[in-house]
Scaffold this motif. Structure first.
Motif, short mmCIF file in Angstrom:
data_model
loop_
_atom_site.label_atom_id
_atom_site.label_comp_id
_atom_site.label_asym_id
_atom_site.label_seq_id
_atom_site.Cartn_x
_atom_site.Cartn_y
_atom_site.Cartn_z
N GLU A 1 -63.85 1.71 -4.28
CA GLU A 1 -63.99 0.34 -3.76
C GLU A 1 -63.34 0.16 -2.39
O GLU A 1 -62.94 -0.94 -2.02
CB GLU A 1 -63.42 -0.68 -4.76
N ARG A 2 -63.28 1.24 -1.62
CA ARG A 2 -62.71 1.15 -0.28
C ARG A 2 -63.72 0.60 0.72
O ARG A 2 -63.35 -0.02 1.71
CB ARG A 2 -62.20 2.52 0.18
N SER A 3 -65.00 0.84 0.47
CA SER A 3 -66.05 0.38 1.36
C SER A 3 -67.33 0.24 0.55
O SER A 3 -67.38 0.61 -0.63
CB SER A 3 -66.26 1.37 2.51
N GLY A 4 -68.37 -0.32 1.20
CA GLY A 4 -69.64 -0.45 0.52
C GLY A 4 -70.17 -1.87 0.54
O GLY A 4 -69.63 -2.75 1.24
N GLU A 5 -71.21 -2.09 -0.24
CA GLU A 5 -71.82 -3.40 -0.36
C GLU A 5 -71.13 -4.20 -1.47
O GLU A 5 -70.54 -3.61 -2.38
CB GLU A 5 -73.31 -3.25 -0.66
N PRO A 6 -71.22 -5.53 -1.43
CA PRO A 6 -70.55 -6.34 -2.45
C PRO A 6 -71.05 -6.03 -3.86
O PRO A 6 -72.26 -5.91 -4.10
CB PRO A 6 -70.90 -7.77 -2.05
N GLY A 7 -70.12 -5.89 -4.78
CA GLY A 7 -70.43 -5.66 -6.19
C GLY A 7 -69.26 -6.09 -7.04
O GLY A 7 -68.18 -6.40 -6.53
N LEU A 8 -69.46 -6.07 -8.35
CA LEU A 8 -68.36 -6.42 -9.24
C LEU A 8 -67.30 -5.32 -9.19
O LEU A 8 -67.61 -4.13 -9.26
CB LEU A 8 -68.86 -6.62 -10.67
N ALA A 9 -66.05 -5.73 -9.06
CA ALA A 9 -64.94 -4.80 -8.87
C ALA A 9 -64.18 -4.57 -10.18
O ALA A 9 -64.29 -5.35 -11.12
CB ALA A 9 -63.99 -5.33 -7.79
N VAL A 10 -63.42 -3.49 -10.20
CA VAL A 10 -62.62 -3.13 -11.36
C VAL A 10 -61.35 -3.98 -11.40
O VAL A 10 -60.64 -4.11 -10.40
CB VAL A 10 -62.26 -1.64 -11.34
N ILE A 11 -61.08 -4.55 -12.56
CA ILE A 11 -59.89 -5.36 -12.76
C ILE A 11 -58.88 -4.54 -13.56
O ILE A 11 -59.18 -4.09 -14.67
CB ILE A 11 -60.22 -6.66 -13.51
N ASP A 12 -57.71 -4.33 -13.01
CA ASP A 12 -56.67 -3.59 -13.70
C ASP A 12 -56.27 -4.31 -14.98
O ASP A 12 -56.23 -5.55 -15.01
CB ASP A 12 -55.45 -3.44 -12.79
N PRO A 13 -55.98 -3.56 -16.06
CA PRO A 13 -55.58 -4.21 -17.31
C PRO A 13 -54.43 -5.20 -17.15
O PRO A 13 -54.37 -6.22 -17.86
CB PRO A 13 -55.18 -3.04 -18.21
N ALA A 14 -53.53 -4.94 -16.22
CA ALA A 14 -52.41 -5.86 -16.02
C ALA A 14 -52.87 -7.25 -15.61
O ALA A 14 -52.27 -8.26 -15.97
CB ALA A 14 -51.45 -5.31 -14.96
N ALA A 15 -53.98 -7.31 -14.86
CA ALA A 15 -54.50 -8.61 -14.42
C ALA A 15 -55.19 -9.35 -15.55
O ALA A 15 -55.38 -10.57 -15.47
CB ALA A 15 -55.47 -8.42 -13.25
N ARG A 16 -55.55 -8.64 -16.60
CA ARG A 16 -56.20 -9.26 -17.76
C ARG A 16 -55.21 -9.67 -18.84
O ARG A 16 -55.61 -10.19 -19.89
CB ARG A 16 -57.22 -8.30 -18.35
N ASP A 17 -53.93 -9.42 -18.63
CA ASP A 17 -52.90 -9.75 -19.62
C ASP A 17 -52.72 -11.27 -19.67
O ASP A 17 -52.04 -11.85 -18.81
CB ASP A 17 -51.59 -9.06 -19.24
N GLU A 18 -53.32 -11.92 -20.65
CA GLU A 18 -53.33 -13.38 -20.69
C GLU A 18 -51.94 -13.95 -20.97
O GLU A 18 -51.60 -15.02 -20.48
CB GLU A 18 -54.33 -13.87 -21.73
N GLN A 19 -51.13 -13.25 -21.73
CA GLN A 19 -49.77 -13.72 -21.99
C GLN A 19 -48.94 -13.70 -20.72
O GLN A 19 -48.22 -14.67 -20.41
CB GLN A 19 -49.11 -12.86 -23.07
#
Length: 287
Positions: free
Chosen positions: A250-268
């Motif tokens: 994901e350093r370059s390229g056309e717009p697309g859905l990006a990877v979300i690190d598990p830490a960012a998904r930690d709802e607590q």
């Protein structure tokens, strides 16, 4: 999104990614408020856009994200002058500067990149909420991966590690974008909150880097701005998405859905960060 009669606010819009976002939206007949710390630089950015787009609808916004008092004053003035806000792009950022603190004594990257934008969004929330189909796009970074939120080190309490602190601020940005969307859904709002990142782009944000590692090709600012513009305007996006370049790592390229690190998904952890930010800013939203 139909961009006729649309108002957008972009922080850090006088240069780099924010400038390219402002230019692109203005070219789509959006009324764009360019927010920056220095009035002369913002006016200069508007002049540059007007050279190629003389009919662009542009407005100066003066905003110091190192001061929550400035954020408050800016937002109050904005609300007094605008009846709607369709797009808010929380774009301005600081990356690996020398150790320093904001006016409220937050580490500068965490304070500017996250706390100030949380406050700005909170102050503007009533206006956003009154605007049908409003969107908030918050800029994160591939540097959010591997980061964590250290609630005991948000004000330089520990020896300064610029990249650790930067990663923490960008993780906080993405956690904010995702948690905000969850809360909007819980309130039945039609507002969308999304995250975006620019990959590796050649902007003034890199001014504190002594050198770029070999083999790293940096995209032009207009390319780096593209994922945020998709998040802000496309009919095909959904709240809670994270957009970035679709190339290797994901350093370059056309717009697309990006990877979300598990830490960012930690709802607590996200709820804990949200509660902390509410206490730090005195703002509670959505309500």
């Amino acid at each position: 999104m139909n961009t006729d009669h649309i108002t957008a606010l972009i922080t850090g819009a006088n240069t780099g990614l924010g400038f390219e976002m402002a230019k692109a939206l203005a070219d789509q007949n959006v009324h764009v408020v360019l927010a920056g710390r220095n009035r002369e630089k913002v006016e200069g950015a508007i002049e540059r856009i007007k050279r190629t787009s003389p009919d662009a609808s542009l407005e100066v916004g003066v905003l110091d994200l190192t001061s929550l008092a400035s954020v408050d004053a800016f937002a109050q003035n904005f609300v007094a002058q605008h009846k709607e806000l369709h797009i808010l792009i929380n774009n301005a950022g600081v990356m690996v500067p020398p150790p320093s603190l904001t006016k409220e004594q937050f580490e500068i990257q965490f304070g500017v990149n996250f706390v100030a934008h949380f406050a700005l969004t909170g102050h503007l929330f009533p206006l956003l909420n009154a605007t049908q189909g409003a969107r908030v796009v918050t800029m994160s970074s591939i540097a959010h991966r591997g980061a964590s939120i250290d609630f005991d080190n948000l004000g330089l309490e520990k020896p300064y590690d610029p990249w650790r602190e930067y990663g923490q601020s960008k993780l906080a940005d993405l956690m904010f974008a995702l948690e905000f969307d969850r809360r909007l859904r819980a309130h039945g709002s039609d507002m969308l909150s999304l995250g975006a990142h620019p990959g590796v782009s050649r902007t003034e944000l890199t001014r504190n880097l002594n050198d770029i590692p070999p083999g790293i090709e940096m995209m032009a600012p207009a390319q780096g701005a593209a994922p945020a513009l998709v998040a802000a305007t496309s009919f095909d996006v959904e709240g809670g998405q994270y957009w970035g370049p679709d190339g290797p790592e994901e350093r370059s390229g056309e717009p697309g859905l990006a990877v979300i690190d598990p830490a960012a998904r930690d709802e607590q952890q996200a709820a804990k960060l949200w509660d902390w930010a509410q206490e730090a800013t005195g703002l509670r939203f959505p309500v």
